[in-house]
Design a protein around this motif. Structure first.
Motif, mmCIF file in Angstrom:
data_model
loop_
_atom_site.group_PDB
_atom_site.id
_atom_site.type_symbol
_atom_site.label_atom_id
_atom_site.label_comp_id
_atom_site.label_asym_id
_atom_site.label_seq_id
_atom_site.Cartn_x
_atom_site.Cartn_y
_atom_site.Cartn_z
ATOM 1 N N UNK A 19 0.826 -1.203 0.000
ATOM 2 C CA UNK A 19 0.000 0.000 0.000
ATOM 3 C C UNK A 19 0.861 1.255 0.000
ATOM 4 N N UNK A 20 1.986 1.214 0.719
ATOM 5 C CA UNK A 20 2.911 2.340 0.713
ATOM 6 C C UNK A 20 3.530 2.565 -0.655
ATOM 7 N N UNK A 25 3.929 5.947 -5.490
ATOM 8 C CA UNK A 25 3.888 6.124 -6.943
ATOM 9 C C UNK A 25 2.783 7.089 -7.357
ATOM 10 N N UNK A 26 1.577 6.926 -6.764
ATOM 11 C CA UNK A 26 0.411 7.655 -7.254
ATOM 12 C C UNK A 26 -0.014 8.824 -6.367
ATOM 13 N N UNK A 27 0.519 8.912 -5.124
ATOM 14 C CA UNK A 27 0.115 9.974 -4.215
ATOM 15 C C UNK A 27 -1.132 9.662 -3.420
ATOM 16 N N UNK A 33 -5.933 0.312 -0.629
ATOM 17 C CA UNK A 33 -5.265 -0.972 -0.840
ATOM 18 C C UNK A 33 -5.262 -1.786 0.450
ATOM 19 N N UNK A 34 -4.963 -1.118 1.567
ATOM 20 C CA UNK A 34 -4.911 -1.839 2.839
ATOM 21 C C UNK A 34 -6.262 -2.457 3.179
ATOM 22 N N UNK A 209 4.750 0.783 5.930
ATOM 23 C CA UNK A 209 4.078 1.777 5.097
ATOM 24 C C UNK A 209 5.060 2.849 4.611
ATOM 25 N N UNK A 210 5.904 3.346 5.513
ATOM 26 C CA UNK A 210 6.886 4.360 5.118
ATOM 27 C C UNK A 210 7.942 3.776 4.194
#
Length: 249
Positions: A19-20, A25-27, A33-34, A209-210
């Motif tokens: 998800x990160x 990529x898309x902002x 997603x999560x 995530x980061x």
């Protein structure tokens, strides 16, 4: 409290890493997603509790990076107020409703978002209608957020239709997602679904995530963001269909 086995911990870490990457990529897309992936292995309310902290951290990062916070906050506050009211009220469905029907609602929200994005509808909101539409869009977004844990419908298409420049749009999305995350946390806490154990598990999701965001930003410089986003939406559409049709299978 969310009690997870070792395989579930690995699934959660992999989910937030992926998800990160999508957000890098898309902002956008981390909570979407999560929720889509976690809802296949746990209840939607447990998945929503897990995404609170990593979603808040990554969205504040996105919000703080933009140039026009004060102007956007003044312009969009009626919509943000609607999001808070709608989310807190709608979260009753997530915390007290049937898990099966909540999954169906989540699936339908994902299908609606993916299909509308793939269709690339070019909507436009006249300035004279913004004052009336903003609160209504906020309430609708809040209701969807509270009921499914997904922040994007109809806030994202609406913000895209306001004619904001690229940097302001990214910051406006960050503002909307941050407010939605805080409101969802309030709603889950009010419904007794945000215990200390859930927050602790959510804190553990920050690192993957980061890391995924950093990897996604690296990927964005090397692949076409448009191509990546198209395949991401196709996969999201299929996941949404699977969740929506699960009770019939």
């Amino acid at each position: 409290m969310i009690d997870m086995s070792a395989p579930q911990i690995l699934i959660v870490a992999a989910t937030f890493l992926l998800a990160g990457v999508v957000k890098g990529v898309t902002g956008m897309g981390l909570p979407t997603v999560a929720m889509a992936l976690l809802a296949t292995v746990m209840s939607p309310v447990a998945a929503a509790a897990l995404l609170i902290v990593p979603s808040f951290v990554t969205n504040v990062w996105q919000l703080a990076a933009g140039p026009s916070f004060s102007a956007l906050a003044r312009r969009l506050w009626p919509m943000m107020a609607g999001i808070v009211l709608g989310t807190v009220a709608g979260s009753w469905l997530l915390t007290h409703g049937s898990g099966g029907w909540t999954s169906v609602g989540l699936g339908l929200a994902l299908v609606a978002y993916a299909a509308s994005s793939l269709a690339a509808w070019q909507l436009s909101v006249p300035a004279r209608l913004e004052a009336r539409l903003g609160p209504l869009v906020g309430l609708a977004t809040g209701a969807v957020t509270g009921g499914t844990g997904v922040f994007v419908i109809p806030a994202v298409p609406y913000l895209q239709a306001l004619g904001l420049d690229k940097e302001d749009l990214v910051q406006a999305l960050g503002l909307s997602f941050t407010v939605s995350t805080v409101a969802l946390a309030i709603g889950l806490a009010g419904g007794g679904a945000l215990a200390a154990g859930g927050l602790a598990a959510s804190l553990l999701a920050i690192a993957p995530a980061l890391a995924g965001m950093g990897l996604g930003q690296w990927v964005r410089r090397r692949v076409s963001a448009a191509t990546f986003r198209r395949w991401f939406l196709i996969v999201l559409l299929l996941l949404g269909l699977q969740l929506a049709l699960r009770p019939m299978l």
